[in-house]
Design an enzyme around this catalytic site. Structure first.
Site, PDB file in Angstrom:
ATOM      1  N   ASP A   1       6.422 -22.638   0.820  1.00  0.00           N
ATOM      2  CA  ASP A   1       7.677 -22.332   1.530  1.00  0.00           C
ATOM      3  C   ASP A   1       8.766 -22.031   0.837  1.00  0.00           C
ATOM      4  OD1 ASP A   1       6.121 -23.187   3.772  1.00  0.00           O
ATOM      5  OD2 ASP A   1       6.205 -25.199   2.830  1.00  0.00           O
TER       6      ASP A   1
ATOM      7  N   LYS B   1       2.344   1.335  14.394  1.00  0.00           N
ATOM      8  CA  LYS B   1       1.009   0.461  14.279  1.00  0.00           C
ATOM      9  C   LYS B   1       1.787  -0.638  13.407  1.00  0.00           C
ATOM     10  CE  LYS B   1      -1.218   3.476  11.088  1.00  0.00           C
ATOM     11  NZ  LYS B   1      -1.937   2.934   9.743  1.00  0.00           N
TER      12      LYS B   1
ATOM     13  N   CYS C   1       5.905 -21.495  -4.508  1.00  0.00           N
ATOM     14  CA  CYS C   1       5.038 -22.349  -3.491  1.00  0.00           C
ATOM     15  C   CYS C   1       4.878 -21.880  -2.033  1.00  0.00           C
ATOM     16  CB  CYS C   1       6.209 -23.752  -3.362  1.00  0.00           C
ATOM     17  SG  CYS C   1       6.628 -24.326  -4.720  1.00  0.00           S
TER      18      CYS C   1
ATOM     19  N   HIS D   1      -7.134  13.566   9.599  1.00  0.00           N
ATOM     20  CA  HIS D   1      -6.329  12.847   8.975  1.00  0.00           C
ATOM     21  C   HIS D   1      -6.542  13.220   7.409  1.00  0.00           C
ATOM     22  CE1 HIS D   1      -3.529   9.573   7.838  1.00  0.00           C
ATOM     23  NE2 HIS D   1      -4.535   8.677   7.271  1.00  0.00           N
TER      24      HIS D   1
ATOM     25  N   ARG E   1       2.643  13.206  12.479  1.00  0.00           N
ATOM     26  CA  ARG E   1       2.385  11.713  12.697  1.00  0.00           C
ATOM     27  C   ARG E   1       3.092  11.007  11.663  1.00  0.00           C
ATOM     28  NH1 ARG E   1      -2.907  13.177  13.021  1.00  0.00           N
ATOM     29  NH2 ARG E   1      -3.465  12.264  11.048  1.00  0.00           N
TER      30      ARG E   1
ATOM     31  N   TYR F   1       4.928 -26.193  -9.637  1.00  0.00           N
ATOM     32  CA  TYR F   1       3.609 -26.381  -9.918  1.00  0.00           C
ATOM     33  C   TYR F   1       3.017 -25.885 -11.375  1.00  0.00           C
ATOM     34  CZ  TYR F   1       3.210 -27.577  -4.969  1.00  0.00           C
ATOM     35  OH  TYR F   1       3.235 -27.940  -3.784  1.00  0.00           O
TER      36      TYR F   1
ATOM     37  N   ARG G   1     -13.810   8.542   7.072  1.00  0.00           N
ATOM     38  CA  ARG G   1     -13.285   7.331   7.705  1.00  0.00           C
ATOM     39  C   ARG G   1     -14.072   7.239   9.147  1.00  0.00           C
ATOM     40  NH1 ARG G   1      -7.052   5.284   7.745  1.00  0.00           N
ATOM     41  NH2 ARG G   1      -6.833   6.844   9.204  1.00  0.00           N
TER      42      ARG G   1
HETATM   43  C1  LIG Z   1      -4.269   8.644  11.732  1.00  0.00           C
HETATM   44  C2  LIG Z   1      -3.066   8.257  11.046  1.00  0.00           C
HETATM   45  N1  LIG Z   1      -1.998   9.347  11.113  1.00  0.00           N
HETATM   46  C3  LIG Z   1      -0.734   8.971  10.506  1.00  0.00           C
HETATM   47  C4  LIG Z   1      -0.573   7.886   9.890  1.00  0.00           C
HETATM   48  C5  LIG Z   1       0.813   7.334   9.207  1.00  0.00           C
HETATM   49  O1  LIG Z   1       0.612   7.606   8.103  1.00  0.00           O
HETATM   50  P1  LIG Z   1       2.055   7.562   6.907  1.00  0.00           P
HETATM   51  O2  LIG Z   1       2.587   6.032   7.130  1.00  0.00           O
HETATM   52  O3  LIG Z   1       1.650   7.959   5.635  1.00  0.00           O
HETATM   53  O4  LIG Z   1       3.082   8.495   7.499  1.00  0.00           O
HETATM   54  C6  LIG Z   1      -1.600   6.954   9.383  1.00  0.00           C
HETATM   55  C7  LIG Z   1      -1.349   5.819   8.552  1.00  0.00           C
HETATM   56  O5  LIG Z   1      -2.374   5.104   7.986  1.00  0.00           O
HETATM   57  C8  LIG Z   1      -2.952   6.893  10.224  1.00  0.00           C
HETATM   58  O6  LIG Z   1      -4.172   6.304   9.785  1.00  0.00           O
END
Ligand SMILES: Cc1ncc(COP(=O)(O)O)c(C=O)c1O
Length: 369
Positions: A313, A37, A311, A163, A219, A265, A133
């Site tokens: 850029d 993601k 700045c 999660h 995951r 700046y 969540r």
């Molecule tokens: C539902 C879920 N699974 C897995 C992950 C992956 O987490 P990580 O990057 O800590 O391995 C995330 C990340 O936010 C998540 O929201």
């Protein structure tokens, strides 16, 4: 086409290596889900996904339907799970592309009762176990979800997940509670819905700390990019990870300013003695935040402080001597035996390493090695 001389280098071999190391932690038969993601945490989702698939990953995870469709449009046919709530009006897009969606509300399913899909839609149900969540909170709510699915020919539940909120802490009581609650809800689901289910509960931190409790898939996100999910998890020293992301630029001007002269700046830096100043073409519009004033970069393996305000850029660094225009500057990564870790940048910004590659905008080209 790349015109600018500031770039991020993504080491795909490091990503392959990290996945292999993470896989070794898991019991036989348990698998890695590659989390790509947020454009692969800023590394480039398509390239990371292809690398992950090359080293045996067979399931990908993203947050948005857009992110999944982008993978499909780039020729990726592996199963993909979207963890975000996709508006029901777009569920047919997921079905068409064989993308698995997350469901945690019976109302969501009711809204697609009369939808017509090219292919049946596969969904994973998310259990709310303590993160608060998203997810199904109670067995009653789970029953309403399953009752609804049972009335729909075009939707199948193929998995169930949760999660954790505190897997990156050592021996967290909340982790144990969540893990137990998952099992209770899973048992209820198996009774209500006697079909094969893919089970997955953990992210990187859980997979590294509690690898024997991860079920079919873990995951893994941040860790495949070579970043440890927390200091505590790093201290476990049970997996070797290599940071895949480096950030480089070059000096575009070098000048000696006189004692008493200031830089940038607001004139927040004033030279106490005659000082070599180098200008580096990266700024806050690239995501290189103004708060990084006072942090450092590497030139020839030596730390050079960022002086004056950053700045939009460009920014200026204090040099220990004169350098040529075109001299390489390392903002993140290794240089002549010295290293700036993502964790160093995160510490200066009082944040977590996750945020750093994500905050570096698409103005910075990603180059793959
Ligand atoms: C539902 C879920 N699974 C897995 C992950 C992956 O987490 P990580 O990057 O800590 O391995 C995330 C990340 O936010 C998540 O929201």
């Amino acid at each position: 086409m790349r015109y600018r001389n500031t770039w991020a280098e993504i080491n795909l071999d490091a990503i392959g290596y990290n996945i292999q190391q993470l896989k070794k932690l898991l019991p036989d038969g348990h698998k890695v889900m590659g989390v790509v993601k947020a454009d692969g945490y800023g590394h480039g989702s398509v390239q990371v996904a292809k690398t992950a698939l090359d080293v045996g990953v067979d399931f990908l995870m993203v947050a948005l339907l857009e992110e999944a469709v982008k993978l499909r449009e780039n020729g990726i046919t592996a199963p993909i799970l979207v963890i975000g709530r996709v508006p029901t009006s777009h569920a047919h897009v997921a079905a068409k592309h064989n993308i698995t969606l997350t469901v945690f509300q019976a109302e969501w399913l009711k809204k697609i009762r009369n939808a017509e899909f090219e292919e049946p839609l596969s969904v994973h149900v998310e259990f709310e176990t303590g993160m608060n969540r998203t997810g199904i909170c109670t067995t009653e709510d789970l029953k309403t979800v399953v009752d609804e699915v049972n009335q729909l020919d075009h939707v199948q539940i193929t998995g169930a997940y949760t999660h954790f909120a505190t897997a990156d802490e050592i021996e967290s009581a909340l982790f144990d509670q969540q893990r137990k609650r998952y099992d209770e809800l899973l048992e209820a689901l198996r009774e209500l819905y006697p079909h094969p289910l893919m089970t997955h509960v953990g992210n990187s931190a859980a997979g590294i700390q509690y690898s024997d409790q991860m079920l079919h898939y873990t995951r893994f996100g941040v860790s495949i990019y070579g970043l440890y999910p927390s200091h505590d998890i790093r201290k476990l020293e049970n997996v070797d990870l290599k940071q895949a992301f480096s950030l480089y630029s070059e000096l575009i001007q070098v000048k000696k300013i006189k004692a008493g002269e200031s830089v940038s700046y607001g004139a927040t830096f004033t030279a106490e003695e005659d000082t070599w100043i180098g200008t580096v073409p990266i700024g806050y519009a690239d995501g290189w935040r103004r708060k990084l004033q006072g942090f450092h970069v590497l030139v020839n393996g030596k730390k050079m402080p960022i002086v004056g305000r950053i700045c939009m850029d460009v920014m200026m660094i204090k040099l220990d001597k004169e350098y040529e225009v075109g001299q390489k500057v390392t903002l993140i990564g290794e240089d002549n035996g010295a290293m700036i870790e993502m964790d160093d940048v995160a510490k200066h910004l009082d944040t977590i390493n996750y945020e750093i590659p994500c905050m570096l905008t698409s103005r910075i080209p990603r180059v793959y090695v």
